[in-house]
Design a protein around this motif. Sequence first.
Motif, PDB file in Angstrom:
ATOM      1  N   LEU A  98       0.835  -1.196   0.000  1.00  0.00           N
ATOM      2  CA  LEU A  98       0.000   0.000   0.000  1.00  0.00           C
ATOM      3  C   LEU A  98       0.873   1.250   0.000  1.00  0.00           C
ATOM      4  CD1 LEU A  98      -2.772   1.396   0.242  1.00  0.00           C
ATOM      5  CD2 LEU A  98      -2.535   1.197   2.734  1.00  0.00           C
ATOM      6  N   MET A  99       1.906   1.251   0.832  1.00  0.00           N
ATOM      7  CA  MET A  99       2.826   2.391   0.910  1.00  0.00           C
ATOM      8  C   MET A  99       3.580   2.572  -0.404  1.00  0.00           C
ATOM      9  SD  MET A  99       2.336   3.736   3.843  1.00  0.00           S
ATOM     10  CE  MET A  99       3.733   4.845   3.977  1.00  0.00           C
ATOM     11  N   ILE A 100       3.979   1.476  -1.018  1.00  0.00           N
ATOM     12  CA  ILE A 100       4.694   1.551  -2.287  1.00  0.00           C
ATOM     13  C   ILE A 100       3.801   2.146  -3.374  1.00  0.00           C
ATOM     14  CG2 ILE A 100       5.676   0.167  -4.169  1.00  0.00           C
ATOM     15  CD1 ILE A 100       6.789  -1.714  -2.053  1.00  0.00           C
ATOM     16  N   SER A 101       2.525   1.754  -3.368  1.00  0.00           N
ATOM     17  CA  SER A 101       1.604   2.272  -4.381  1.00  0.00           C
ATOM     18  C   SER A 101       1.257   3.732  -4.141  1.00  0.00           C
ATOM     19  CB  SER A 101       0.317   1.433  -4.406  1.00  0.00           C
ATOM     20  OG  SER A 101      -0.376   1.532  -3.171  1.00  0.00           O
ATOM     21  N   LEU A 102       1.249   4.161  -2.868  1.00  0.00           N
ATOM     22  CA  LEU A 102       0.906   5.541  -2.540  1.00  0.00           C
ATOM     23  C   LEU A 102       2.077   6.504  -2.747  1.00  0.00           C
ATOM     24  CD1 LEU A 102      -1.216   5.114   0.726  1.00  0.00           C
ATOM     25  CD2 LEU A 102      -2.043   5.661  -1.572  1.00  0.00           C
TER      26      LEU A 102
END
Length: 322
Positions: A98-102
């Motif tokens: 999720l952090m990588i995508s955000l």
Amino acid sequence: MSHNKIREDKTCLNCRHVVEQKFCPNCGQENSDSRKTFHHLFIHFFEDLTHYENAFWKTIKNLLFKPSTLTKEYLSGKRLSYLAPVRLYIFISFITFLMISLFPANINEKIDKSETALNKEISKTNESIDKKKDKRYFHFKTIKELDSIQKYGKENEKLNASSYWFSEKAIHVTEKYTKKEIYEKFVESFFHNLPKILFIIMPFFAFFLWLFHNKKRWYYFDHGIFTLHYFSFLLLIFLIMFVVDRIVGLFGEDSPLSYVSGLTTFAGTVWMCYYFYPAHHRFYGESRIVSFIKSFLLFIINSLFILFLLTLYILYTFINLH
């Protein structure tokens, strides 16, 4: 503990069993009011996700700083005080990706840097290739040129079946995409498929552990739990380094805080490399020398295996670029 209001009716809403106390003795469901506020639902979701009370933070603390403790506690039967291994891994994986995508910004920056470095290597490689006549197929720009060499060229210039197939694929890709686009698509595909790659690696990782240890004392299941915790640790360290890098990046590359990111990355990398040895030593209970030798061999074997899988993945991604 739950603060839900207990129902006056003593009949379990789930199984209709008589409930004398807080929880149904037949199915275990709490005999509480089923109609709740949105706030109540949110708190319940968070409590369920983190196993409530201090289980989540206790799990994270032990995972980071006490190698193998979670595995030993789980296999000894102490399971309610910590997040279950599968839930822990899924939770950390979800937050990580999720952090990588955000916050993918730095990925493109690193691609640019990688491209510059790789271009230098390609230039050096091309210089050495130019000196070898039997390697001229790397210079093919079009399928027409490739087929012409195959049909009319000298025998030492022609490619075998596998080399021709790969060269044909390479030409199709390089005709359609720039180098930067290829790097971007590869990185995007890599992070998108990373959970699948890790799930492929984990059973093999556990299998190699099984090969190196007493089959009567340790079951494959035991090695599997150890592997889940170890991979959860690796993902968590990666997540911490990523978040620190993202936060520090907000202040610019010239900020004094950039040293914090560098220090975190260095410390995290060292801890990731060293962590397996104390985890192995404490869990399997072998002497330090034996544990060190096995840890070293397992590290080499798994590194080679992971390198092999990543090579296959790179070839697969390159061939299937659309």
